[in-house]
Design a protein around this motif. Structure first.
Motif, PDB file in Angstrom:
ATOM      1  N   GLN A  38      -5.150   4.077  -2.354  1.00 38.67           N
ATOM      2  CA  GLN A  38      -4.395   5.320  -2.212  1.00 38.67           C
ATOM      3  C   GLN A  38      -3.185   5.341  -3.142  1.00 38.67           C
ATOM      4  O   GLN A  38      -2.913   6.349  -3.808  1.00 38.67           O
ATOM      5  N   TYR A  39      -2.466   4.245  -3.172  1.00 34.07           N
ATOM      6  CA  TYR A  39      -1.270   4.146  -4.023  1.00 34.07           C
ATOM      7  C   TYR A  39      -1.637   4.291  -5.494  1.00 34.07           C
ATOM      8  O   TYR A  39      -0.964   4.995  -6.257  1.00 34.07           O
ATOM      9  N   GLN A  40      -2.720   3.660  -5.893  1.00 31.91           N
ATOM     10  CA  GLN A  40      -3.138   3.703  -7.297  1.00 31.91           C
ATOM     11  C   GLN A  40      -3.689   5.066  -7.686  1.00 31.91           C
ATOM     12  O   GLN A  40      -3.323   5.620  -8.728  1.00 31.91           O
ATOM     13  N   LEU A  41      -4.564   5.643  -6.859  1.00 29.42           N
ATOM     14  CA  LEU A  41      -5.227   6.902  -7.217  1.00 29.42           C
ATOM     15  C   LEU A  41      -4.312   8.118  -7.097  1.00 29.42           C
ATOM     16  O   LEU A  41      -4.635   9.187  -7.616  1.00 29.42           O
ATOM     17  N   THR A  42      -3.189   7.985  -6.395  1.00 26.74           N
ATOM     18  CA  THR A  42      -2.217   9.084  -6.326  1.00 26.74           C
ATOM     19  C   THR A  42      -1.058   8.856  -7.299  1.00 26.74           C
ATOM     20  O   THR A  42       0.000   9.482  -7.161  1.00 26.74           O
ATOM     21  N   ASN A  43      -1.268   7.972  -8.274  1.00 25.64           N
ATOM     22  CA  ASN A  43      -0.227   7.663  -9.265  1.00 25.64           C
ATOM     23  C   ASN A  43       1.065   7.192  -8.604  1.00 25.64           C
ATOM     24  O   ASN A  43       2.168   7.615  -8.963  1.00 25.64           O
ATOM     25  N   GLU A  44       0.889   6.334  -7.590  1.00 29.11           N
ATOM     26  CA  GLU A  44       2.010   5.669  -6.923  1.00 29.11           C
ATOM     27  C   GLU A  44       2.927   6.657  -6.196  1.00 29.11           C
ATOM     28  O   GLU A  44       4.146   6.460  -6.137  1.00 29.11           O
ATOM     29  N   VAL A  45       2.328   7.680  -5.614  1.00 28.77           N
ATOM     30  CA  VAL A  45       3.105   8.699  -4.907  1.00 28.77           C
ATOM     31  C   VAL A  45       3.036   8.529  -3.396  1.00 28.77           C
ATOM     32  O   VAL A  45       4.019   8.790  -2.692  1.00 28.77           O
ATOM     33  N   VAL A  46       1.891   8.053  -2.865  1.00 29.47           N
ATOM     34  CA  VAL A  46       1.717   8.069  -1.420  1.00 29.47           C
ATOM     35  C   VAL A  46       0.657   7.051  -1.002  1.00 29.47           C
ATOM     36  O   VAL A  46      -0.247   6.725  -1.776  1.00 29.47           O
ATOM     37  N   TYR A  47       0.811   6.522   0.205  1.00 34.39           N
ATOM     38  CA  TYR A  47      -0.241   5.732   0.849  1.00 34.39           C
ATOM     39  C   TYR A  47      -0.038   5.808   2.360  1.00 34.39           C
ATOM     40  O   TYR A  47       0.976   6.325   2.838  1.00 34.39           O
ATOM     41  N   LEU A  48      -1.012   5.310   3.111  1.00 28.22           N
ATOM     42  CA  LEU A  48      -0.941   5.336   4.569  1.00 28.22           C
ATOM     43  C   LEU A  48      -0.537   3.977   5.120  1.00 28.22           C
ATOM     44  O   LEU A  48      -0.837   2.940   4.534  1.00 28.22           O
TER      45      LEU A  48
ATOM     46  N   GLN B 280       0.821   6.722   9.543  1.00 23.09           N
ATOM     47  CA  GLN B 280       2.039   7.242   8.942  1.00 23.09           C
ATOM     48  C   GLN B 280       1.852   7.419   7.448  1.00 23.09           C
ATOM     49  O   GLN B 280       1.403   6.501   6.764  1.00 23.09           O
ATOM     50  N   VAL B 281       2.184   8.593   6.944  1.00 27.41           N
ATOM     51  CA  VAL B 281       2.174   8.836   5.502  1.00 27.41           C
ATOM     52  C   VAL B 281       3.461   8.254   4.924  1.00 27.41           C
ATOM     53  O   VAL B 281       4.560   8.561   5.389  1.00 27.41           O
ATOM     54  N   MET B 282       3.321   7.405   3.905  1.00 34.23           N
ATOM     55  CA  MET B 282       4.461   6.722   3.296  1.00 34.23           C
ATOM     56  C   MET B 282       4.700   7.267   1.896  1.00 34.23           C
ATOM     57  O   MET B 282       3.770   7.339   1.075  1.00 34.23           O
ATOM     58  N   THR B 283       5.946   7.641   1.622  1.00 38.83           N
ATOM     59  CA  THR B 283       6.308   8.197   0.318  1.00 38.83           C
ATOM     60  C   THR B 283       7.682   7.684  -0.091  1.00 38.83           C
ATOM     61  O   THR B 283       8.369   7.011   0.677  1.00 38.83           O
ATOM     62  N   GLY B 284       8.095   8.077  -1.283  1.00 34.83           N
ATOM     63  CA  GLY B 284       9.441   7.781  -1.748  1.00 34.83           C
ATOM     64  C   GLY B 284      10.434   8.803  -1.226  1.00 34.83           C
ATOM     65  O   GLY B 284      10.079   9.740  -0.496  1.00 34.83           O
ATOM     66  N   PRO B 285      11.705   8.679  -1.595  1.00 31.93           N
ATOM     67  CA  PRO B 285      12.760   9.565  -1.098  1.00 31.93           C
ATOM     68  C   PRO B 285      12.528  11.045  -1.385  1.00 31.93           C
ATOM     69  O   PRO B 285      12.990  11.899  -0.624  1.00 31.93           O
ATOM     70  N   ASP B 286      11.816  11.363  -2.475  1.00 34.18           N
ATOM     71  CA  ASP B 286      11.606  12.775  -2.827  1.00 34.18           C
ATOM     72  C   ASP B 286      10.834  13.530  -1.750  1.00 34.18           C
ATOM     73  O   ASP B 286      10.961  14.752  -1.631  1.00 34.18           O
ATOM     74  N   TYR B 287      10.005  12.822  -0.975  1.00 35.38           N
ATOM     75  CA  TYR B 287       9.174  13.485   0.036  1.00 35.38           C
ATOM     76  C   TYR B 287       9.454  12.943   1.438  1.00 35.38           C
ATOM     77  O   TYR B 287       8.652  13.107   2.349  1.00 35.38           O
ATOM     78  N   MET B 288      10.598  12.307   1.637  1.00 38.13           N
ATOM     79  CA  MET B 288      10.872  11.604   2.881  1.00 38.13           C
ATOM     80  C   MET B 288      10.948  12.532   4.092  1.00 38.13           C
ATOM     81  O   MET B 288      10.724  12.100   5.216  1.00 38.13           O
ATOM     82  N   ASN B 289      11.247  13.813   3.876  1.00 40.11           N
ATOM     83  CA  ASN B 289      11.377  14.740   4.998  1.00 40.11           C
ATOM     84  C   ASN B 289      10.081  15.471   5.333  1.00 40.11           C
ATOM     85  O   ASN B 289      10.064  16.314   6.225  1.00 40.11           O
TER      86      ASN B 289
ATOM     87  N   GLU C  41       9.789  11.016  11.057  1.00 41.25           N
ATOM     88  CA  GLU C  41      10.790   9.949  11.027  1.00 41.25           C
ATOM     89  C   GLU C  41      10.191   8.580  10.720  1.00 41.25           C
ATOM     90  O   GLU C  41      10.918   7.638  10.396  1.00 41.25           O
ATOM     91  N   GLY C  42       8.876   8.433  10.841  1.00 36.59           N
ATOM     92  CA  GLY C  42       8.251   7.145  10.585  1.00 36.59           C
ATOM     93  C   GLY C  42       8.027   6.835   9.121  1.00 36.59           C
ATOM     94  O   GLY C  42       7.552   5.751   8.779  1.00 36.59           O
ATOM     95  N   ASN C  43       8.366   7.787   8.241  1.00 33.47           N
ATOM     96  CA  ASN C  43       8.179   7.591   6.802  1.00 33.47           C
ATOM     97  C   ASN C  43       9.248   6.622   6.294  1.00 33.47           C
ATOM     98  O   ASN C  43      10.375   7.004   6.004  1.00 33.47           O
ATOM     99  N   CYS C  44       8.887   5.358   6.186  1.00 36.35           N
ATOM    100  CA  CYS C  44       9.826   4.285   5.843  1.00 36.35           C
ATOM    101  C   CYS C  44       9.892   4.128   4.326  1.00 36.35           C
ATOM    102  O   CYS C  44       9.073   3.430   3.723  1.00 36.35           O
ATOM    103  N   THR C  45      10.849   4.796   3.694  1.00 38.44           N
ATOM    104  CA  THR C  45      10.927   4.797   2.234  1.00 38.44           C
ATOM    105  C   THR C  45      11.263   3.413   1.678  1.00 38.44           C
ATOM    106  O   THR C  45      10.915   3.098   0.545  1.00 38.44           O
ATOM    107  N   GLU C  46      11.956   2.596   2.464  1.00 34.79           N
ATOM    108  CA  GLU C  46      12.275   1.241   2.001  1.00 34.79           C
ATOM    109  C   GLU C  46      10.992   0.423   1.829  1.00 34.79           C
ATOM    110  O   GLU C  46      10.831  -0.311   0.844  1.00 34.79           O
ATOM    111  N   ALA C  47      10.067   0.539   2.797  1.00 37.98           N
ATOM    112  CA  ALA C  47       8.790  -0.167   2.689  1.00 37.98           C
ATOM    113  C   ALA C  47       7.986   0.368   1.509  1.00 37.98           C
ATOM    114  O   ALA C  47       7.313  -0.401   0.804  1.00 37.98           O
TER     115      ALA C  47
END
Length: 277
Positions: A183-193, A207-216, A220-226
């Motif tokens: 998921q991380y590779q095919l979405t160009n490092e934008v998102v994974y579960l 939980q959908v995991m993303t960077g700060p740009d999509y954290m909201n 609340e479970g979107n852990c941008t640090e991870a």
């Protein structure tokens, strides 16, 4: 979501004594029944597409929060906030279904002799009161009920299988770590579960995991640090190697970056990330 029925209603046993399990981090879980009625004189066209309406057993989840004053009692949101947060949870399930489909498309294209666990997300829908002015009404996330032993495969702040997994459960945990890599590779490092959990071939509450740009966008479970440290913490396993995925970093780099992480030197880490094509 379309339904072969003209009218679908639900009844929910919201009594705390009937609650299924203990309250989670964000939701309580309650027994529910679907009531389906056809008002047409002749049956409508049949559908073979599976959905929440074809599930034999369902449950209803309701979001909550806890105050930060030491009171651990579950508090309910206002009607407007409750609906918004319930839709956030449904959005995570929608994205989770799409991202797991992406993994299986990748697997099917590459598959030769390897066998992989075949998993799917539970069917779900959002239910809101028919009378929106009813202050006693609640918004629920309807889900297909999962039977059997409930397993947590990966925590939302982790890129590794849970330590307690053994046998087939461990195989599923490793496959889901591989799924994160895909998921991380095919979405160009934008998102994974992450936060994978469920029983048998069913998954829920990913939980959908993303960077700060999509954290909201994903609760609340979107852990941008991870998410930020995923390249460092993911360790390729037998599934990654079988399907030709390359490690993000080599072991020597991982040890060096672990020392940097202790000192919170994230700028150096991000500047030295190299993905081997």
């Amino acid at each position: 979501m379309s339904s072969p029925f003209d009218l679908v209603s639900i009844s929910v046993d919201s009594d705390a004594k009937s609650m299924i399990g203990t309250a989670g981090s964000f939701k309580t879980c309650h027994p529910a029944l679907l009531h389906t009625t056809s008002l047409s004189a002749t049956p409508g066209p049949s559908t073979s597409q599976s959905s929440i309406f074809t599930a034999t057993h369902v449950i209803a989840k309701r979001v909550f929060f806890r105050k930060h004053d030491g009171n651990s009692k579950c508090q309910r949101f206002s009607k407007e906030d409750e609906l918004g947060r319930t839709l956030d949870e449904a959005n995570c399930l929608y994205w989770a279904t799409c991202l797991m489909s992406l993994v299986y498309i990748f697997v099917d294209e590459m598959l030769q002799t390897q066998t992989v666990p075949h998993l799917r997300l539970i069917y779900a829908a959002v239910a809101i009161p028919e009378d929106v002015s009813d202050r006693a009404g609640a918004a629920y996330l309807l889900e297909e009920r999962i039977e059997g032993k409930f397993i947590k495969y990966i925590n939302n702040n982790s890129a590794a299988p849970a330590h307690h997994l053994r046998g087939e459960e461990e195989k599923i945990g490793l496959f889901l770590c591989f799924a994160q890599h895909v998921q991380y590779q095919l979405t160009n490092e934008v998102v994974y579960l992450s936060d994978f959990q469920g029983s048998g071939d069913l998954l829920t509450d990913c939980q959908v995991m993303t960077g700060p740009d999509y954290m909201n966008n994903f609760g609340e479970g979107n852990c941008t640090e991870a998410f930020r440290t995923f390249k460092m913490t993911h360790k390729c396993n037998v599934f990654c190697r079988a399907f030709g995925l390359q490690p993000f970093i080599i072991a020597k780099q991982r040890r060096k970056w672990a020392r940097m992480a202790v000192n919170h030197d994230w700028s150096l880490i991000s500047n030295h990330v190299v993905y081997k094509k």
